[in-house]
Design an enzyme around this catalytic site. Structure first.
Site, PDB file in Angstrom:
ATOM      1  N   LYS A  27       0.870  -1.186   0.000  1.00 17.89           N
ATOM      2  CA  LYS A  27       0.000   0.000   0.000  1.00 17.89           C
ATOM      3  C   LYS A  27       0.901   1.228   0.000  1.00 17.89           C
ATOM      4  O   LYS A  27       1.436   1.640   1.029  1.00 17.89           O
ATOM      5  CB  LYS A  27      -0.879  -0.021   1.255  1.00 17.89           C
ATOM      6  CG  LYS A  27      -2.266   0.589   1.094  1.00 17.89           C
ATOM      7  CD  LYS A  27      -2.297   2.033   0.677  1.00 17.89           C
ATOM      8  CE  LYS A  27      -2.063   2.993   1.823  1.00 17.89           C
ATOM      9  NZ  LYS A  27      -1.817   4.383   1.360  1.00 17.89           N
TER      10      LYS A  27
ATOM     11  N   GLU B 111       9.390   2.372  10.855  1.00 11.40           N
ATOM     12  CA  GLU B 111      10.466   3.367  10.705  1.00 11.40           C
ATOM     13  C   GLU B 111       9.770   4.713  10.694  1.00 11.40           C
ATOM     14  O   GLU B 111       8.971   4.987   9.805  1.00 11.40           O
ATOM     15  CB  GLU B 111      11.238   3.077   9.412  1.00 11.40           C
ATOM     16  CG  GLU B 111      12.597   3.757   9.389  1.00 11.40           C
ATOM     17  CD  GLU B 111      12.509   5.159   8.853  1.00 11.40           C
ATOM     18  OE1 GLU B 111      12.325   6.096   9.680  1.00 11.40           O
ATOM     19  OE2 GLU B 111      12.624   5.334   7.635  1.00 11.40           O
TER      20      GLU B 111
ATOM     21  N   CYS C 105      14.037  11.329   6.402  1.00 11.40           N
ATOM     22  CA  CYS C 105      13.962  10.956   7.822  1.00 11.40           C
ATOM     23  C   CYS C 105      15.335  10.950   8.479  1.00 11.40           C
ATOM     24  O   CYS C 105      15.464  11.185   9.672  1.00 11.40           O
ATOM     25  CB  CYS C 105      13.279   9.603   7.966  1.00 11.40           C
ATOM     26  SG  CYS C 105      14.082   8.302   7.035  1.00 11.40           S
TER      27      CYS C 105
ATOM     28  N   GLU D 233       9.756  16.539  14.633  1.00  5.98           N
ATOM     29  CA  GLU D 233      10.204  16.402  13.249  1.00  5.98           C
ATOM     30  C   GLU D 233       9.368  17.306  12.339  1.00  5.98           C
ATOM     31  O   GLU D 233       8.139  17.259  12.383  1.00  5.98           O
ATOM     32  CB  GLU D 233      10.062  14.951  12.771  1.00  5.98           C
ATOM     33  CG  GLU D 233      10.690  14.749  11.405  1.00  5.98           C
ATOM     34  CD  GLU D 233      10.519  13.330  10.859  1.00  5.98           C
ATOM     35  OE1 GLU D 233       9.396  12.793  10.958  1.00  5.98           O
ATOM     36  OE2 GLU D 233      11.492  12.778  10.334  1.00  5.98           O
TER      37      GLU D 233
HETATM   38  P1  ADP Z   1       2.931  11.142   6.781  1.00  2.00           P
HETATM   39  O1  ADP Z   1       2.369  11.805   8.009  1.00  2.00           O
HETATM   40  O2  ADP Z   1       4.384  11.317   6.596  1.00  2.00           O
HETATM   41  O3  ADP Z   1       2.116  11.367   5.537  1.00  2.00           O
HETATM   42  P2  ADP Z   1       1.665   8.698   7.399  1.00  2.00           P
HETATM   43  O4  ADP Z   1       2.111   7.919   8.562  1.00  2.00           O
HETATM   44  O5  ADP Z   1       0.346   9.409   7.482  1.00  2.00           O
HETATM   45  O6  ADP Z   1       2.868   9.634   7.068  1.00  2.00           O
HETATM   46  O7  ADP Z   1       1.609   7.795   6.094  1.00  2.00           O
HETATM   47  C1  ADP Z   1       2.548   6.829   5.750  1.00  2.00           C
HETATM   48  C2  ADP Z   1       1.802   5.681   5.107  1.00  2.00           C
HETATM   49  O8  ADP Z   1       0.876   5.148   6.041  1.00  2.00           O
HETATM   50  C3  ADP Z   1       0.978   6.042   3.884  1.00  2.00           C
HETATM   51  O9  ADP Z   1       1.063   4.971   2.934  1.00  2.00           O
HETATM   52  C4  ADP Z   1      -0.426   6.145   4.429  1.00  2.00           C
HETATM   53  O10 ADP Z   1      -1.420   5.900   3.458  1.00  2.00           O
HETATM   54  C5  ADP Z   1      -0.411   5.049   5.455  1.00  2.00           C
HETATM   55  N1  ADP Z   1      -1.418   5.187   6.529  1.00  2.00           N
HETATM   56  C6  ADP Z   1      -1.882   6.331   7.082  1.00  2.00           C
HETATM   57  N2  ADP Z   1      -2.792   6.057   8.049  1.00  2.00           N
HETATM   58  C7  ADP Z   1      -2.913   4.707   8.113  1.00  2.00           C
HETATM   59  C8  ADP Z   1      -3.678   3.794   8.935  1.00  2.00           C
HETATM   60  N3  ADP Z   1      -4.507   4.225   9.876  1.00  2.00           N
HETATM   61  N4  ADP Z   1      -3.510   2.472   8.718  1.00  2.00           N
HETATM   62  C9  ADP Z   1      -2.659   2.007   7.788  1.00  2.00           C
HETATM   63  N5  ADP Z   1      -1.915   2.809   7.003  1.00  2.00           N
HETATM   64  C10 ADP Z   1      -2.026   4.144   7.144  1.00  2.00           C
END
Ligand code: ADP
Length: 488
Positions: free
Chosen positions: A184, A259, A292, A388
């Site tokens: 994903k 990570e 990161c 961050e």
């Molecule tokens: P950022 O804040 O840097 O955008 P995220 O942690 O929101 O990072 O996103 C990193 C990845 O995690 C993306 O692929 C996003 O679609 C996915 N993601 C965000 N929320 C969820 C969730 N609740 N469950 C699974 N995957 C998620």
């Protein structure tokens, strides 16, 4: 959902699949989400927006795919991974261009380094599984043998900042270990994963070994990690999201690695090659700070502060902000307007709190560029020091001696990376040992052998990737004990 040949869209002259890849077929969704380019915020493509039914179908396909893929011999698996690496190398320019358009990564950098590194991730793991021998020893009248068993379907959730490279990095060990995967990618940068998905078909992976699910994290991402048929979850993103994923993993007793970014100290001692250090410090603005590993907290010996700062400005002034397709560009725009606003929010709050903005501190009108920014905080508790930002924003603090340098370096909840600049071998070893971080570079940055462990302490993450560490994570490790008599 309907199964067909799959929808494709033209992105900068490259034809990109915009559906999910599930069980070897392109699968659409009733809803779509759009992806736009950081350059001019132009519309690029409308991507299938996965839902609960998509997640269910993808996991079912991965369960079947696991049967086929884990039955491949190690040699067959390694061959398939090398074929995929060959295909990635052959599509280098397309992958580079699509990634540049999708999230603003420097085109030359993608072309020269990151796509090749993506291919190398697969080759490295193909070689590691081929070289690996089960360890066997005789003890207590038994022959003991340790084996790695493929664990099952793995969900691989990847971020938007270096989408292709970070995806291959996480996918390679999962697949090499014999797991099927459901990938994903982040919704801000879904396109290079679509090209990779297509290449897994060309490489002859069995249906369901690699599945691509597109969509929004909170929607299809959350559904994937909650599925009890999933046996491993590996994630790169924010600590907030990791907490959600961790809860889902706990509910199903599934191991997960995370990570989660960092707040790396960049420690410059008075005996360092100051120009090299200042040059590298200015290059922490690389990728607009969406890295990161970046050393975002400049910690400089008080007696060299002025000279360091002068040299830092000199190198920062030379950085060219521009279009990432232009080879002359050093600094590309930020990936998304929401992210630009988030970065600027940090800077605005810092100003209000009395921190001094020494350079930059403003978005650049009419683009997603943000000025390379340096802030001298009033206190080590300032938000810009402790959280961050993931943008081109560094802080500058001074220290009186080694003990204070170490204390400042270790004063955040993060612990991913650290850089130490010094001419003294003994100091490098002393400070390197005292710094709480998964990766410490001395007088250099970013270079890492792919078999070395990678990961963070504190809220920077859980677990280690790289080399055997990731293979162990993706395996169920078995000890087989056979009474000596049986083996005679
Ligand atoms: P950022 O804040 O840097 O955008 P995220 O942690 O929101 O990072 O996103 C990193 C990845 O995690 C993306 O692929 C996003 O679609 C996915 N993601 C965000 N929320 C969820 C969730 N609740 N469950 C699974 N995957 C998620």
């Amino acid at each position: 959902m309907k199964i067909g040949m799959g929808t494709r869209q033209d992105v900068g002259g490259v034809s990109v699949p915009v559906d999910h890849l599930i069980g070897g077929s392109w699968v659409s969704s009733p809803q779509r989400f759009e992806t736009r380019s950081p350059m001019g915020w132009e519309h690029l493509a409308d991507i299938a927006r996965g839902d609960d039914a998509t997640a269910d179908a993808a996991v079912a396909a991965a369960v079947e795919g696991f049967e086929a893929w884990s039955a491949f011999s190690v040699g067959e698996r390694a061959d398939a991974l090398h074929r995929l690496a060959d295909l990635i190398e052959a599509r280098n320019d397309d992958i580079a261009l699509v990634e540049t358009l999708d999230m603003g990564f420097l085109y030359e950098s993608m072309k020269q380094r990151l796509v090749a590194r993506g291919a190398l991730n697969f080759r490295t793991y193909a070689d590691l599984i081929t070289e690996h021998e089960n360890s066997t020893w005789d003890a207590k009248s038994m022959r003991n043998q340790v084996q790695r068993m493929p664990a099952g379907p793995a969900v691989v959730i990847t971020p938007w900042n270096a989408p292709f490279m970070l995806s291959t990095w996480k996918l390679a060990p999962a697949l090499a270990a014999g797991n099927s995967v459901i990938h994903k990618p982040a919704e801000w940068s879904p396109l290079s994963a679509a090209l990779l998905a297509e290449l897994t078909l060309e490489a002859g992976f069995p249906p369901g070994a690699y599945n691509l699910v597109q969509g929004i994290g909170e929607e299809v991402g959350a559904a994937l990690v909650a599925d009890p048929r999933v046996r491993r979850i590996t994630f790169t993103g924010s600590p907030e999201t990791a907490r959600h994923i961790g809860r889902a993993a706990a509910a199903n007793i599934v191991p997960f690695t995370a990570e989660l970014g960092g707040k790396g100290p960049f420690v410059v001692f008075a005996d360092a090659d100051l120009d090299a250090a200042a040059h590298r410090a200015a290059w922490q603005f690389d990728d607009s700070g969406q890295v990161c590993l970046a050393g975002t907290r400049l910690l400089v010996a008080a007696e060299i502060r002025d000279e360091f700062l002068e040299r830092f400005h000199h190198h920062a002034d030379a950085l060219v902000l521009g279009d990432p397709r232009d080879p002359a560009t050093d600094i590309a725009p930020l990936a998304h307007p929401d992210h630009r606003d988030r970065v600027h929010g940090f800077v605005e709050r810092a100003r209000e709190a009395g921190d001094i903005v020494v350079r930059g501190g403003q978005p650049i009108d009419g683009s997603l560029h943000y000025q390379p920014t340096l802030i001298e905080p009033v206190s080590n508790d300032s938000e810009v020091v402790q959280r961050e930002i993931f943008g081109p924003v560094l802080t500058l603090q001074t220290f009186a001696d080694e003990a204070e340098a170490i204390a400042l370096a270790n004063s955040t909840d993060y612990g991913l990376s650290a850089q130490i600049w010094t001419a003294s071998q003994s100091r490098a070893e002393r400070v390197g040992a005292a710094v709480r971080a998964g990766l410490v570079w001395v007088n250099t940055f970013l270079v890492r052998d792919l078999t070395a462990p990678f990961g963070g302490c504190g809220i920077s993450g859980i677990g280690r990737e790289g080399g055997d560490y990731a293979l162990d994570f993706h395996s169920d490790i078995k000890t087989l004990m056979i009474l000596d008599d049986t083996t005679k």
